[in-house]
Motif scaffolding. Structure first.
Motif, PDB file in Angstrom:
ATOM      1  N   ARG A   1       7.470 -20.237   3.807  1.00 53.30           N
ATOM      2  CA  ARG A   1       8.818 -20.348   3.250  1.00 53.30           C
ATOM      3  C   ARG A   1       8.790 -21.322   2.085  1.00 53.30           C
ATOM      4  NH1 ARG A   1      10.605 -15.861   5.570  1.00 53.30           N
ATOM      5  NH2 ARG A   1      10.214 -15.883   7.820  1.00 53.30           N
ATOM      6  N   PRO A   2       9.019 -20.835   0.844  1.00 44.97           N
ATOM      7  CA  PRO A   2       8.940 -21.733  -0.309  1.00 44.97           C
ATOM      8  C   PRO A   2      10.054 -22.760  -0.371  1.00 44.97           C
ATOM      9  CG  PRO A   2       9.669 -19.549  -0.982  1.00 44.97           C
ATOM     10  CD  PRO A   2       9.267 -19.436   0.446  1.00 44.97           C
TER      11      PRO A   2
ATOM     12  N   GLU B   1      18.215 -30.315  19.018  1.00 41.05           N
ATOM     13  CA  GLU B   1      17.523 -29.149  18.483  1.00 41.05           C
ATOM     14  C   GLU B   1      17.639 -29.180  16.969  1.00 41.05           C
ATOM     15  OE1 GLU B   1      18.078 -24.279  18.440  1.00 41.05           O
ATOM     16  OE2 GLU B   1      19.184 -25.503  19.894  1.00 41.05           O
ATOM     17  N   ALA B   2      16.504 -29.251  16.278  1.00 39.09           N
ATOM     18  CA  ALA B   2      16.519 -29.241  14.820  1.00 39.09           C
ATOM     19  C   ALA B   2      16.991 -27.889  14.314  1.00 39.09           C
ATOM     20  CB  ALA B   2      15.124 -29.557  14.282  1.00 39.09           C
ATOM     21  N   GLN B   3      17.630 -27.895  13.154  1.00 37.75           N
ATOM     22  CA  GLN B   3      18.141 -26.674  12.540  1.00 37.75           C
ATOM     23  C   GLN B   3      17.691 -26.628  11.081  1.00 37.75           C
ATOM     24  OE1 GLN B   3      20.796 -24.357  14.346  1.00 37.75           O
ATOM     25  NE2 GLN B   3      19.278 -25.293  15.693  1.00 37.75           N
ATOM     26  N   ALA B   4      17.270 -25.462  10.625  1.00 37.07           N
ATOM     27  CA  ALA B   4      16.841 -25.293   9.240  1.00 37.07           C
ATOM     28  C   ALA B   4      17.284 -23.928   8.733  1.00 37.07           C
ATOM     29  CB  ALA B   4      15.327 -25.437   9.130  1.00 37.07           C
ATOM     30  N   SER B   5      17.718 -23.887   7.498  1.00 38.55           N
ATOM     31  CA  SER B   5      18.220 -22.652   6.894  1.00 38.55           C
ATOM     32  C   SER B   5      17.307 -22.220   5.758  1.00 38.55           C
ATOM     33  CB  SER B   5      19.648 -22.881   6.366  1.00 38.55           C
ATOM     34  OG  SER B   5      20.105 -21.742   5.665  1.00 38.55           O
ATOM     35  N   TYR B   6      17.063 -20.920   5.680  1.00 39.81           N
ATOM     36  CA  TYR B   6      16.279 -20.381   4.567  1.00 39.81           C
ATOM     37  C   TYR B   6      16.689 -18.935   4.325  1.00 39.81           C
ATOM     38  CZ  TYR B   6      13.498 -18.330   8.345  1.00 39.81           C
ATOM     39  OH  TYR B   6      13.105 -17.646   9.460  1.00 39.81           O
ATOM     40  N   GLY B   7      16.367 -18.437   3.144  1.00 39.87           N
ATOM     41  CA  GLY B   7      16.691 -17.060   2.798  1.00 39.87           C
ATOM     42  C   GLY B   7      15.441 -16.248   2.553  1.00 39.87           C
ATOM     43  N   TYR B   8      15.578 -14.930   2.686  1.00 37.82           N
ATOM     44  CA  TYR B   8      14.455 -14.039   2.413  1.00 37.82           C
ATOM     45  C   TYR B   8      14.993 -12.654   2.062  1.00 37.82           C
ATOM     46  CZ  TYR B   8      15.249 -12.186   7.133  1.00 37.82           C
ATOM     47  OH  TYR B   8      15.812 -11.621   8.257  1.00 37.82           O
ATOM     48  N   ASP B   9      14.161 -11.912   1.362  1.00 35.78           N
ATOM     49  CA  ASP B   9      14.524 -10.558   0.956  1.00 35.78           C
ATOM     50  C   ASP B   9      14.236  -9.619   2.110  1.00 35.78           C
ATOM     51  OD1 ASP B   9      15.234  -8.335  -0.437  1.00 35.78           O
ATOM     52  OD2 ASP B   9      13.515  -8.343  -1.790  1.00 35.78           O
TER      53      ASP B   9
ATOM     54  N   GLY C   1      17.762  -4.149   2.621  1.00 35.79           N
ATOM     55  CA  GLY C   1      17.894  -3.986   1.189  1.00 35.79           C
ATOM     56  C   GLY C   1      18.720  -5.077   0.539  1.00 35.79           C
ATOM     57  N   THR C   2      18.693  -6.293   1.070  1.00 34.51           N
ATOM     58  CA  THR C   2      19.499  -7.377   0.516  1.00 34.51           C
ATOM     59  C   THR C   2      18.878  -8.719   0.878  1.00 34.51           C
ATOM     60  OG1 THR C   2      21.740  -8.287   0.400  1.00 34.51           O
ATOM     61  CG2 THR C   2      20.982  -7.566   2.546  1.00 34.51           C
ATOM     62  N   TRP C   3      19.379  -9.763   0.228  1.00 43.27           N
ATOM     63  CA  TRP C   3      18.946 -11.117   0.521  1.00 43.27           C
ATOM     64  C   TRP C   3      19.681 -11.628   1.752  1.00 43.27           C
ATOM     65  CZ3 TRP C   3      15.067 -14.061  -1.252  1.00 43.27           C
ATOM     66  CH2 TRP C   3      15.088 -15.427  -0.980  1.00 43.27           C
ATOM     67  N   VAL C   4      18.913 -12.173   2.703  1.00 46.80           N
ATOM     68  CA  VAL C   4      19.490 -12.607   3.969  1.00 46.80           C
ATOM     69  C   VAL C   4      19.227 -14.095   4.155  1.00 46.80           C
ATOM     70  CG1 VAL C   4      19.363 -12.379   6.485  1.00 46.80           C
ATOM     71  CG2 VAL C   4      19.219 -10.353   5.031  1.00 46.80           C
ATOM     72  N   THR C   5      20.248 -14.820   4.586  1.00 45.11           N
ATOM     73  CA  THR C   5      20.090 -16.231   4.941  1.00 45.11           C
ATOM     74  C   THR C   5      20.152 -16.364   6.457  1.00 45.11           C
ATOM     75  OG1 THR C   5      21.115 -16.960   2.878  1.00 45.11           O
ATOM     76  CG2 THR C   5      21.004 -18.558   4.668  1.00 45.11           C
ATOM     77  N   THR C   6      19.216 -17.093   7.004  1.00 45.58           N
ATOM     78  CA  THR C   6      19.157 -17.234   8.455  1.00 45.58           C
ATOM     79  C   THR C   6      18.889 -18.694   8.827  1.00 45.58           C
ATOM     80  OG1 THR C   6      18.146 -16.333  10.467  1.00 45.58           O
ATOM     81  CG2 THR C   6      16.679 -16.801   8.627  1.00 45.58           C
ATOM     82  N   THR C   7      19.048 -18.997  10.095  1.00 49.01           N
ATOM     83  CA  THR C   7      18.816 -20.344  10.603  1.00 49.01           C
ATOM     84  C   THR C   7      17.747 -20.289  11.686  1.00 49.01           C
ATOM     85  OG1 THR C   7      21.092 -21.019  10.146  1.00 49.01           O
ATOM     86  CG2 THR C   7      19.854 -22.351  11.715  1.00 49.01           C
ATOM     87  N   ALA C   8      16.799 -21.213  11.629  1.00 43.61           N
ATOM     88  CA  ALA C   8      15.733 -21.294  12.620  1.00 43.61           C
ATOM     89  C   ALA C   8      15.749 -22.677  13.249  1.00 43.61           C
ATOM     90  CB  ALA C   8      14.375 -21.035  11.970  1.00 43.61           C
TER      91      ALA C   8
END
Length: 428
Positions: A218-219, A266-274, A279-286
């Motif tokens: 994840r960049p 519980e640590a939380q981190a957000s990132y996006g990916y194609d 067929g779209t950009w999605v933002t998710t939380t891990a």
């Protein structure tokens, strides 16, 4: 005719170029030996281009390594010795490669390979890999006198490769004059370094909102505020960490803490990916990690939590001890009530007894079991959490400047477990 072997010393060895780095006199090498600093000894037969063997000694790292070379300059054998008990070297690992002919590349996948691993308690394991026939693994019974080597003093090392090079008995060892150091010498392209255990990395940043991170896959990741998931009661003062699927024995890892009740985070981190299928950009939380917050003081140092049989001097480079799981999960629990709490966990998860445990929804923590309150009102808890896979997961204890345990962390997400790079710290 007497066999003669010349020894040259240096601060390091370039594995790629097979060259000595920063040549040393014998006196300078002896000084580094006495100080525990790493240095290299290169053993050559006069007139031969390739070395017979190269030895890296680093007493501060409890390590001695040896590479044996053939006439073509290929490595044919690796010895890994570990300094234990102060003055004895365990022949920890020996690995060898058999090349088909003089043109076969070094470490070619078509080579027959074998590896012998020995443990201080007498256990041994041998692996043999034959091309097209798979890997054969057996136990190894090696006599005590062949497992251990008394720590040699400087200048009295044996020649480990003598037999493979047809050298009978002890050759006459002579010290070669140091090679001149080239002007503007660059660091080795492939330096040979002593093995170092895995390190905790930037664990605090996984719980610091606003921190921007990068992982191997994840960049850019943004850390969100950690979520509190209740508390954990540890009346015994012994915090257990293990896989909750470990039903047959006591907890694998235990950290002494003051008896009490501690917040689970519980640590939380957000990132996006194609997302290709959407067929779209999605933002998710891990959830990169989970933490037992034992105290309020900041963490000054992190240390690997060890089991009673773990010895960091025997770790391979970048490796760590931890708890094992075959169910992609771990747990924090009170070690004093381990048997009762694990029994409740089994009833809740395996038998589906809803009265034995409480399910935790939408969280890396997924199940809590609680021992009924004792006569003094001090009950105990086990809280299980997910990991992203089976295997061994390290546990890190954070200590304050005063040496007190203030946090215990498990990075249970494989994407974050192998180191993160901090791109930007939060402004406040």
């Amino acid at each position: 005719m007497e066999d003669v072997v010349e020894i040259a010393y240096g601060e390091g060895w370039d594995l790629a170029g097979r060259t000595l780095w920063r040549p040393l006199t014998a006196e300078s090498a002896a000084a580094r030996d006495g100080a525990g600093l790493p240095y290299v000894a290169v053993c050559r037969r006069p007139g031969r281009n390739a070395p017979l063997e190269v030895r890296l000694t680093s007493w501060r790292d409890h390590f001695v390594g040896v590479w044996v070379y053939d006439e073509e300059g290929r490595r044919t054998r690796r010895l890994d010795l570990r300094l234990l008990d102060g003055d004895r070297l365990l022949r920890y690992q020996t690995e060898g490669w058999a090349y088909a002919d003089a043109t076969t590349p070094e470490f070619d996948r078509g080579c027959e390979r074998w590896k012998l691993t020995l443990r201080p308690d007498g256990r041994g394991r041998e692996e043999r890999e034959r091309p097209g026939r798979g890997i054969f693994v057996t136990s190894a019974d090696v006599p005590v006198e062949q497992r251990w080597l008394d720590r040699p003093v400087f200048g009295s090392w044996p020649l480990f490769s003598g037999e493979s090079h047809g050298i009978a008995g002890e050759p006459r060892m002579s010290t070669a004059d140091p090679e001149p150091e080239p002007d503007g010498e660059a660091a080795p392209k492939e330096p040979w370094l002593p093995p170092r255990p895995a390190r905790a990395g930037r664990l605090d940043e996984l719980f610091r909102p606003g921190t921007r991170l990068a992982t191997a896959h994840r960049p850019e990741v943004t850390v969100l505020a950690p979520v509190e998931r209740g508390t954990l009661r540890v009346p015994s003062g012994l915090l257990a960490i293990d896989g909750p699927d470990n039903f047959d024995q006591g907890p694998e890892l235990v950290v002494p803490v003051p008896p009490g009740e501690y917040v689970l985070q519980e640590a939380q981190a957000s990132y996006g990916y194609d997302c290709e299928w959407r067929g779209t950009w999605v933002t998710t939380t891990a959830s990169p990690a989970v933490r037992v917050k034992v105290g309020e003081a900041p963490v000054a140092t992190w240390e690997m939590v060890l089991g009673p049989e773990n010895d960091v001097r025997l770790l391979d480079d970048g490796h760590a001890y931890g708890f094992g799981t075959d169910g992609a999960s771990g747990c924090f629990a009170d070690a004093g009530s381990w048997t009762v709490l694990k029994g409740l966990f089994a009833r809740a998860l395996v038998q589906g007894d809803e009265k034995a445990g409480e399910t935790i929804e939408d969280s890396a923590f997924f199940l809590r079991t609680s021992e009924p309150d004792a006569a003094d009102g001090a009950g105990a808890d086990l809280v299980a959490f997910y990991t992203t896979g089976d295997g061994v997961w390290p546990v890190w204890a954070g200590r304050s400047a005063a040496g007190e345990v203030v946090a215990v962390v498990v990075v249970g997400n494989d994407d974050f477990a192998h180191g993160v790079r901090v791109l930007e710290e939060p402004s406040s």
